[in-house]
Design an enzyme around this catalytic site. Structure first.
Site, short mmCIF file in Angstrom:
data_model
loop_
_atom_site.label_atom_id
_atom_site.label_comp_id
_atom_site.label_asym_id
_atom_site.label_seq_id
_atom_site.Cartn_x
_atom_site.Cartn_y
_atom_site.Cartn_z
CD GLU A 23 -3.00 -1.16 2.22
OE1 GLU A 23 -4.10 -1.70 2.00
OE2 GLU A 23 -2.69 -0.66 3.32
CB CYS A 38 3.28 7.47 3.04
SG CYS A 38 3.82 6.29 4.28
CB CYS A 79 6.91 -4.58 8.89
SG CYS A 79 8.27 -3.77 9.80
CB CYS A 131 5.95 -1.57 16.13
SG CYS A 131 7.62 -1.01 15.69
CB CYS A 184 2.69 -1.34 13.59
SG CYS A 184 2.79 -0.94 11.83
CB CYS A 192 0.74 6.98 11.24
SG CYS A 192 2.27 6.37 11.96
#
Length: 357
Positions: free
Chosen positions: A86, A99, A106, A110, A113, A336
């Site tokens: 994305e 972005c 990932c 985190c 996230c 975010c």
């Protein structure tokens, strides 16, 4: 499109051409958006014929486009094998910020996230990363199209940890900065990292763009939980690497951007703000506070406006430049920490919830 600037020169030479051909390729692809070699009219015909046989210009295809009520646009792009990454365009007065993603999923995971909750599959190639910029430019305008406002800022804050794909990221950065390609200024390109200290040291002096550190906690005990990478690279080690990078860069007026997601009653107290102020006193920086953007994979909550405001006032009281980021695109899961894509996970999941902290 899978070649960096220097590799494109080498490619031209390998064809028996002068290196200046690379400049022509860059302009046609990244300033005019041309993918058909026949349209490259200042390149001799026999070379165009050869290029059609041995090369192609191809960016990931847009599968879906979502538009937020605030103007934010999110694209899901097909990178093969049934997987999507994305990319988010954030239009603002006087600029368009893009972005982009650097990995499929990932591996850092985190705790808060959405991307990390999706798992991790692989690094994106140069063409898959710069192709996101190319696709976005094809919608909002390339730099030679003065009737439309082109992309002015690129932040590597999408899916993935950019420094775990550093070779491709550095090549992409060269294209973004090159005067014959996207021609962005170094202060308008940002590499974000969760704190891969050895790689921050590795790129210091090799690239001069803005650096953002996703910190999210004022001490190692809490950051070990929120950002598991901290167990490997503790805060003092990471901040030392950031200062080393800043000593060789003036892209952002010699300052790093500290990204700090505020989680309700987890890392948002005034005592923690005081601790953060002490922690960063020797690191030239500005601070972005990001009130948590909820998603279905997390039990964390967004703090109240009053808690955000108290945290903000503590930091500004210590003389820091602080910005509380306005949430953009949360109605289309483009804010975010909300990017998910479609990932075939190759690593085991280990979900952390607010109840574990």
């Amino acid at each position: 499109m899978n070649l960096g600037v220097d590799e494109l020169k080498d490619f031209a030479v390998s064809l028996g051409e002068k290196p200046f051909r690379a400049t022509q390729f860059l302009k046609w692809i990244y300033q005019y958006g041309v993918t058909d070699f026949d349209l490259m009219t200042n390149i001799k015909k026999d070379l165009r014929e050869k290029l059609k046989e041995i090369a192609c210009i191809k960016a990931p295809e847009i599968v879906t486009e979502q538009r937020s009520s605030d103007g934010t646009v999110k694209w899901a792009l097909d990178i093969g094998d049934g997987q999507l990454v994305e990319t988010v365009l954030i239009p603002e007065e006087g600029r368009n910020t893009l972005c982009i993603s650097t990995q499929v999923g990932c591996p850092v995971k985190c705790a808060f996230c959405r991307t990390g909750a999706s798992g991790f599959n692989r690094n994106l190639s140069v063409s898959e990363i710069i192709g996101q910029v190319w696709r976005a430019a094809s919608r909002v305008g390339f730099s030679q199209n003065e009737e439309q406002k082109p992309i002015s800022n690129v932040v590597m804050m999408g899916m993935g940890e950019p420094l775990y794909n550093v070779d491709a990221v550095l090549k992409v950065t060269e294209i973004l900065l090159n005067d014959n390609a996207f021609a962005l200024s170094k202060r308008r390109v940002t590499i974000s990292t969760s704190g891969v200290a050895p790689i921050i040291d590795k790129i210091a002096g090799k690239v001069d763009v803005a650096l953002a550190l996703s910190l999210h906690a004022p001490n190692d005990e809490l950051r070990d939980v929120l950002v598991p990478l901290n167990k490997k690279y503790k805060i003092d080690v990471v901040l030392k690497s950031v200062r080393n990078y800043l000593s060789k860069s003036n892209a952002n007026c010699g300052k790093a951007t500290i990204e700090y997601v505020l989680l309700d009653h987890i890392n948002d107290s005034t005592d923690q703000a005081e601790e953060l102020a002490r922690l960063l006193k020797d690191t030239p920086c500005k601070i972005n506070l990001i009130p948590f953007n909820p998603h279905e994979q997390s039990e964390f909550k967004r703090p109240s406006n009053s808690r955000v405001d108290r945290f903000y006032k503590v930091l500004t009281g210590h003389g820091y430049t602080v910005m509380t980021r306005t949430t953009r695109g949360d109605d289309i899961a483009a804010a975010c920490g909300q990017l998910a894509g479609q990932v075939k996970d190759k690593i085991a999941k280990n979900r952390i919830t607010a109840a574990n902290i």
